[in-house]
Design an enzyme around this catalytic site. Structure first.
Site, PDB file in Angstrom:
ATOM      1  N   GLY A  12       0.837  -1.205   0.000  1.00 28.20           N
ATOM      2  CA  GLY A  12       0.000   0.000   0.000  1.00 28.20           C
ATOM      3  C   GLY A  12       0.864   1.244   0.000  1.00 28.20           C
ATOM      4  O   GLY A  12       0.510   2.258   0.609  1.00 28.20           O
ATOM      5  N   ARG A  15       0.052   5.500  -1.907  1.00 26.69           N
ATOM      6  CA  ARG A  15      -0.970   6.493  -1.558  1.00 26.69           C
ATOM      7  C   ARG A  15      -0.995   6.698  -0.054  1.00 26.69           C
ATOM      8  O   ARG A  15      -0.634   5.818   0.717  1.00 26.69           O
ATOM      9  CB  ARG A  15      -2.362   6.037  -2.021  1.00 26.69           C
ATOM     10  CG  ARG A  15      -2.515   5.862  -3.519  1.00 26.69           C
ATOM     11  CD  ARG A  15      -3.891   5.355  -3.895  1.00 26.69           C
ATOM     12  NE  ARG A  15      -4.946   6.272  -3.455  1.00 26.69           N
ATOM     13  CZ  ARG A  15      -6.242   6.002  -3.585  1.00 26.69           C
ATOM     14  NH1 ARG A  15      -6.638   4.866  -4.112  1.00 26.69           N
ATOM     15  NH2 ARG A  15      -7.133   6.890  -3.174  1.00 26.69           N
ATOM     16  N   TYR A 150     -12.705  -4.878  10.773  1.00 23.09           N
ATOM     17  CA  TYR A 150     -11.463  -4.112  10.794  1.00 23.09           C
ATOM     18  C   TYR A 150     -10.792  -4.196  12.165  1.00 23.09           C
ATOM     19  O   TYR A 150      -9.583  -4.422  12.274  1.00 23.09           O
ATOM     20  CB  TYR A 150     -11.758  -2.661  10.429  1.00 23.09           C
ATOM     21  CG  TYR A 150     -10.542  -1.794  10.238  1.00 23.09           C
ATOM     22  CD1 TYR A 150      -9.792  -1.864   9.069  1.00 23.09           C
ATOM     23  CD2 TYR A 150     -10.142  -0.884  11.220  1.00 23.09           C
ATOM     24  CE1 TYR A 150      -8.674  -1.059   8.884  1.00 23.09           C
ATOM     25  CE2 TYR A 150      -9.029  -0.076  11.044  1.00 23.09           C
ATOM     26  CZ  TYR A 150      -8.303  -0.170   9.877  1.00 23.09           C
ATOM     27  OH  TYR A 150      -7.204   0.624   9.700  1.00 23.09           O
ATOM     28  N   ALA A 153      -9.305  -7.633  12.737  1.00 26.29           N
ATOM     29  CA  ALA A 153      -8.090  -7.835  11.948  1.00 26.29           C
ATOM     30  C   ALA A 153      -6.907  -7.099  12.561  1.00 26.29           C
ATOM     31  O   ALA A 153      -5.797  -7.644  12.655  1.00 26.29           O
ATOM     32  CB  ALA A 153      -8.324  -7.372  10.511  1.00 26.29           C
TER      33      ALA A 153
END
Length: 246
Positions: A12, A15, A150, A153
């Site tokens: 990732g 950005r 989320y 995780a």
């Protein structure tokens, strides 16, 4: 002839916070490979503007991760630094969350770091040293509504960090970098920070009275990959202006 710098890999990394982390590693002299999922334009711009090498790979897909790892090792060599930054939110109330919503977020935010670290760690161990930084989230410690996938995780990522720190020691250090509210386009949209009343409400919860910059997070990464943190492993570093103080 000048020796090439050490290699860093950032998922990732084209950005938002990930791009800031990639830029900082380049500034520190790392040859930096940034993985991205789908935004080819952003990846191309990041490569051109900051001297990154970019590799397209969906970290939620184990096959793609393994393929990307093989490509990195073959074309660039063994990483000294791995930053597992890629993440995704799919927010819904618990009773409306689909199996796909659950699986996609866990595959990206938890399984992705597991698979990529497992693929690259043998070469890093053979090289004799390395640093892994997993990028967590405050919701991995304090839950919130509409984000059970989320939060679960990111909580798992904290335990993955500790387990890897145990098993990969002493040659590889593994830590978790946890950003607080950080000024990115995604955060501005999610929390409506372009509206004064919403920004003021967020600022009222942060003792530093400002929202963090991506450079603040990059500063913390610089510490975690540098010599000043040589005796730090299995830890979480929360960079949040004092908002939570965990």
């Amino acid at each position: 002839m000048t020796e090439p710098g050490p290699l860093a890999v950032v998922t990732g990394g084209t950005r938002g916070i990930g791009l800031a982390l990639s830029r900082r590693l380049v500034h520190l002299g790392y040859r930096t490979v940034a993985l991205y999922r789908s935004d080819t334009q952003a990846a191309r711009q990041a490569a051109d503007a900051h001297g990154l090498s970019v590799v397209r790979a969906d970290v939620a897909d184990r096959h793609c991760v393994r393929q990307a790892a093989r490509q990195i090792l073959a074309e660039h060599g063994t990483p000294r630094v791995l930053v597992n930054n890629a993440g995704i939110n799919i927010d819904r109330p618990f009773l409306e969350l689909t199996a796909s919503d659950w699986q996609r977020v866990l595959d990206t935010n938890l399984s992705g770091p597991f698979h990529l670290t497992q693929a690259l760690a043998p070469a890093m161990l053979a090289a004799g040293e390395g640093t892994v930084v997993n990028v967590g989230a405050t919701t991995g410690i304090r839950p919130r509504a509409d984000g059970v996938n989320y939060a679960a995780a990111k909580a798992g990522l904290l335990q993955l960090t500790k387990c890897l720190a145990l098993e990969l020691a002493p040659r590889i250090r593994v830590n978790c970098l946890i950003p607080g509210m950080t000024e990115t386009e995604e955060l501005i949209t999610r929390f409506r920070l372009d509206e004064p009343q919403h920004r003021a409400a967020v600022l009222s919860e942060i003792p530093q009275r400002r929202i963090g910059s991506t450079d603040d997070i990059a500063d913390a990464l610089e510490y975690l990959v540098g010599p000043l943190s040589a005796y730090v492993t299995g830890q979480k570093l929360i960079v949040d202006g004092g908002q939570f103080m965990w």
